[in-house]
Design a protein around this motif. Structure first.
Motif, PDB file in Angstrom:
ATOM      1  N   UNK A 129       0.815  -1.220   0.000  1.00  9.21           N
ATOM      2  CA  UNK A 129       0.000   0.000   0.000  1.00  9.21           C
ATOM      3  C   UNK A 129       0.847   1.268   0.000  1.00  9.21           C
ATOM      4  N   UNK A 130       2.156   1.113  -0.037  1.00 11.44           N
ATOM      5  CA  UNK A 130       3.079   2.260  -0.031  1.00 11.44           C
ATOM      6  C   UNK A 130       2.791   3.188   1.153  1.00 11.44           C
ATOM      7  N   UNK A 131       2.861   2.599   2.323  1.00  9.68           N
ATOM      8  CA  UNK A 131       2.487   3.287   3.554  1.00  9.68           C
ATOM      9  C   UNK A 131       3.281   4.567   3.800  1.00  9.68           C
ATOM     10  N   UNK A 132       4.487   4.635   3.282  1.00 10.39           N
ATOM     11  CA  UNK A 132       5.298   5.831   3.485  1.00 10.39           C
ATOM     12  C   UNK A 132       4.580   7.082   2.976  1.00 10.39           C
ATOM     13  N   UNK A 133       3.695   6.910   2.007  1.00  9.52           N
ATOM     14  CA  UNK A 133       2.935   8.052   1.483  1.00  9.52           C
ATOM     15  C   UNK A 133       1.884   8.533   2.492  1.00  9.52           C
ATOM     16  N   UNK A 134       1.315   7.609   3.277  1.00  7.75           N
ATOM     17  CA  UNK A 134       0.366   7.998   4.315  1.00  7.75           C
ATOM     18  C   UNK A 134       1.032   8.888   5.365  1.00  7.75           C
ATOM     19  N   UNK A 135       2.311   8.653   5.592  1.00  8.34           N
ATOM     20  CA  UNK A 135       3.078   9.446   6.555  1.00  8.34           C
ATOM     21  C   UNK A 135       3.727  10.663   5.897  1.00  8.34           C
ATOM     22  N   UNK A 136       3.357  10.901   4.639  1.00 10.28           N
ATOM     23  CA  UNK A 136       3.889  12.030   3.857  1.00 10.28           C
ATOM     24  C   UNK A 136       5.420  11.972   3.737  1.00 10.28           C
TER      25      UNK A 136
ATOM     26  N   UNK B 159       6.962  10.678   0.905  1.00 11.78           N
ATOM     27  CA  UNK B 159       7.011  10.211  -0.478  1.00 11.78           C
ATOM     28  C   UNK B 159       8.428   9.968  -0.977  1.00 11.78           C
ATOM     29  N   UNK B 160       9.375  10.766  -0.506  1.00 13.49           N
ATOM     30  CA  UNK B 160      10.759  10.623  -0.973  1.00 13.49           C
ATOM     31  C   UNK B 160      11.413   9.349  -0.444  1.00 13.49           C
ATOM     32  N   UNK B 161      10.836   8.755   0.581  1.00 19.27           N
ATOM     33  CA  UNK B 161      11.401   7.548   1.175  1.00 19.27           C
ATOM     34  C   UNK B 161      11.391   6.390   0.184  1.00 19.27           C
ATOM     35  N   UNK B 162      10.248   6.144  -0.432  1.00 22.10           N
ATOM     36  CA  UNK B 162      10.131   5.067  -1.405  1.00 22.10           C
ATOM     37  C   UNK B 162      10.322   3.698  -0.779  1.00 22.10           C
ATOM     38  N   UNK B 163      10.239   2.685  -1.612  1.00 22.14           N
ATOM     39  CA  UNK B 163      10.340   1.301  -1.120  1.00 22.14           C
ATOM     40  C   UNK B 163      11.718   1.004  -0.539  1.00 22.14           C
ATOM     41  N   UNK B 164      12.772   1.569  -1.131  1.00 21.67           N
ATOM     42  CA  UNK B 164      14.127   1.286  -0.613  1.00 21.67           C
ATOM     43  C   UNK B 164      14.286   1.806   0.810  1.00 21.67           C
ATOM     44  N   UNK B 165      13.885   3.041   1.029  1.00 19.04           N
ATOM     45  CA  UNK B 165      13.973   3.602   2.371  1.00 19.04           C
ATOM     46  C   UNK B 165      13.079   2.860   3.353  1.00 19.04           C
ATOM     47  N   UNK B 166      11.892   2.492   2.890  1.00 25.86           N
ATOM     48  CA  UNK B 166      10.948   1.752   3.716  1.00 25.86           C
ATOM     49  C   UNK B 166      11.564   0.427   4.166  1.00 25.86           C
ATOM     50  N   UNK B 167      12.199  -0.272   3.236  1.00 26.82           N
ATOM     51  CA  UNK B 167      12.838  -1.545   3.576  1.00 26.82           C
ATOM     52  C   UNK B 167      14.024  -1.344   4.511  1.00 26.82           C
ATOM     53  N   UNK B 168      14.826  -0.331   4.257  1.00 30.91           N
ATOM     54  CA  UNK B 168      15.991  -0.062   5.113  1.00 30.91           C
ATOM     55  C   UNK B 168      15.552   0.208   6.550  1.00 30.91           C
ATOM     56  N   UNK B 169      14.500   1.000   6.721  1.00 29.80           N
ATOM     57  CA  UNK B 169      13.980   1.296   8.061  1.00 29.80           C
ATOM     58  C   UNK B 169      13.527   0.023   8.768  1.00 29.80           C
ATOM     59  N   UNK B 170      13.039  -0.944   8.007  1.00 26.08           N
ATOM     60  CA  UNK B 170      12.502  -2.157   8.622  1.00 26.08           C
ATOM     61  C   UNK B 170      13.569  -3.150   9.089  1.00 26.08           C
TER      62      UNK B 170
END
Length: 127
Positions: free
Chosen positions: A29-36, A38-49
């Protein structure tokens, strides 16, 4: 003699499985966009996890060993589950389409009581 049955350990484990599945769903669902973010993207999202998932699993290990750090992590994990439920259902009520299918909702609905129970069991263990 049988080993002690640690209810907190099992509730933590079950809740973690639901939370981790929610995080997998969050990538879809590209949750990073819900948190505004957008620049994070999937790579940043995965790195944070990486550190987040490490902490969740470490907490389970520490709970099994009866260490205070495990109880602290347990409270953080459970609080994040409560937050996930409230955050996503708030956005669903506002008309957002993310997480608006039966399985995404079911996962969030199950996380809520499990997280509440995890908080209660953790506080009991601490006392």
């Amino acid at each position: 003699m049988l080993p002690e049955f640690n209810v907190l350990f099992w509730v933590y484990l079950i809740n973690s499985v639901f939370i981790i599945n929610h995080e997998i769903d969050s990538a879809f669902w590209q949750e990073w966009k819900l948190f505004k973010l957008d620049s994070l993207g999937i790579k940043g999202f995965l790195i944070i996890h990486f550190p987040l998932l490490f902490a969740v699993l470490l907490g389970l290990l520490l709970i099994d060993r009866g260490l205070v750090a495990g109880y602290i992590i347990s409270l953080i994990v459970a609080t994040s589950g409560i937050f996930a439920f409230l955050f996503h259902f708030y956005h669903l009520r506002k008309g957002r389409h993310e997480f608006n299918n039966w399985l995404s909702k079911l996962i969030l609905i199950l996380i809520f009581p499990l997280s509440l129970l995890q908080v209660v069991l953790t506080v009991i263990k601490i006392m």
